[in-house]
Design an enzyme around this catalytic site. Sequence first.
Site, PDB file in Angstrom:
ATOM      1  N   HIS A  98      -4.479   4.628   6.464  1.00 47.40           N
ATOM      2  CA  HIS A  98      -3.316   4.060   5.771  1.00 47.40           C
ATOM      3  C   HIS A  98      -2.106   4.696   6.514  1.00 47.40           C
ATOM      4  CE1 HIS A  98      -5.506   2.927   2.165  1.00 47.40           C
ATOM      5  NE2 HIS A  98      -6.739   3.852   2.495  1.00 47.40           N
ATOM      6  N   ASP A 101       0.772  -1.259   0.053  1.00 41.31           N
ATOM      7  CA  ASP A 101       0.034  -0.053   0.007  1.00 41.31           C
ATOM      8  C   ASP A 101       0.744   1.194   0.077  1.00 41.31           C
ATOM      9  OD1 ASP A 101      -1.734   2.064   0.619  1.00 41.31           O
ATOM     10  OD2 ASP A 101      -2.469   1.199   2.338  1.00 41.31           O
TER      11      ASP A 101
END
Length: 554
Positions: free
Chosen positions: A367, A194
């Site tokens: 995130h 990610d």
Amino acid sequence: MSKLRVLPLGGLGEIGKNMTVVEQDDRIVVVDVGLRFPTPEMVGIDLVLPDFTYLRERAADIEAIVVTHGHEDHLGALPWVLRSLAPTRLPPVYGGPLTMAMARSKLDEHKLREVELVDVEPGEDVELGPFSLELIHMTHSIPDSCAVALGCELGTVLLTGDYKFDQTPVDGPPADVSRLAQLGAEGVLLLCGDSTNADREGFSPSESVVGRHLEEVFSRAPGRIIVTCFASNIHRVQQVVDAAAALERKVALVGRSMRKNVGIGSNLGHIELPPGLMIPPREIDDFRDDEVVIISTGSQGEPLSALRRMAYRDHPQVALHEGDTVVFSATPIPGNERAVNETVDRLYQVGCEVITTRDAPIHASGHGYAEELKLMLNLVKPRYLMPCHGDYRRQQLHGRLGRAVGIDAAAIFQGENGMPLELDARGARYGAVERAGMIFVDGVDIGDIADAALRDRRMLSADGIFIVVATISEQSGGSVADPEVIFRGVPFLDEAGGLVDEIKDAVEEALEHAVGDGIRELDVLESTLHDHLAALVYERLRRRPMVLPVVVEV
Ligand SMILES: [Zn+2]
Ligand SMILES: [Zn+2]
């Protein structure tokens, strides 16, 4: 010699529609089947899916689909993908229990009830043809988020899914760093990681910090409180519920996806709703304003969402008024800023107080920031790195973080959608490019790559349309009535005085020519007219409205 192929079909060079194909001995495991929301230029398009032609062609070879978590950019395309694979093979779908419950509810809506959905707990060993599958528990903005480890002959491919290293998550344990480290010690061949927050320094704040800031904001609100966040952010909903309970306010859930997700989340024990706290939306008006918190969809300014409808005084159950405080407990996804700003402005017009993440730390990203990405790299120590889930800039920054922790530049493959990375005992390199791109969903119909339709819509929205109806004689082909010119949405037409008459003259003239040339086929006539008129309109307006000639024979 055993060969492994990792082919991203979406999620690289963009934020959204994640989909990665992992292939060994001609067998395929697909990790994530996400979608993306359209940009404003995609007029009339509802959803954007990855172009999964490759999967359709290889349907017979697909062992399974694995989904890392329940967000739309990882799960949303599932119904469309399955429906198009079904005639050849309906592969089973694997994921955590909440993710699978969300998949079930999606598939039910699409009447896809035969699909085998398999709950997998982190740590469980699952065999998928030549692959072994293991899910690793991670923290993110939705419960049940997992990294996917696919064991292959050459080594392990680890796809992180979306993650942060939250040390004090709201629900459940922190990310399973010890298992990640163990995988690293055993040897990870490739990490697909990610990159969303590769551009943010340091560590992301913990989700549990948000709660007390929410409570503080709530305690200052004189009237009703309307909180909007992602419907899938069950942890956030929990914190809103807790803050409301602490201040002895009732909570109503408004918006279909909010009610649905909280329902699924509470069935699976991811959210605790104190007894007597929740009220149905129709009872909101039975309570004093300072006794109510409403949790609503619409944090992204989505046109049909509950908050947007409230802002436009078009919601059946909630009429906003002065004294209401609207709290945005989310930040706009890139591309949604304009819609969010519009909603906020409308809320001010109605007389609401609006609190966003600029006013108070009432949101934490799901995130990880740069230091967390480095931590992942150091734990897993991959031989190769493919930065995923990010636009080019963030992918590149993720690559730099990789180099900073000592990964060889030649082992970092920034990659692009459609570009397979091929790995064997000799090393890793890109293979021949496969088809990848976008598919548009328009209502429930799945378009082919509807470029033509989109171009038309863009043209119509920018420059309008001329419809020109010419009537000709069936016998002679000559014009028998004054041509009709209808126009809509054409800018600057007033300044081009007499253009409509010029168009009529041009039609007559072109038809005369056509008779002279012996052209009688209607479609040829129409296309000749189109070319003439489009040229004329462009010359006079310097614009290209759509020109649609219709020739009628009488
Ligand atoms: Zn994502
Ligand atoms: Zn996510």
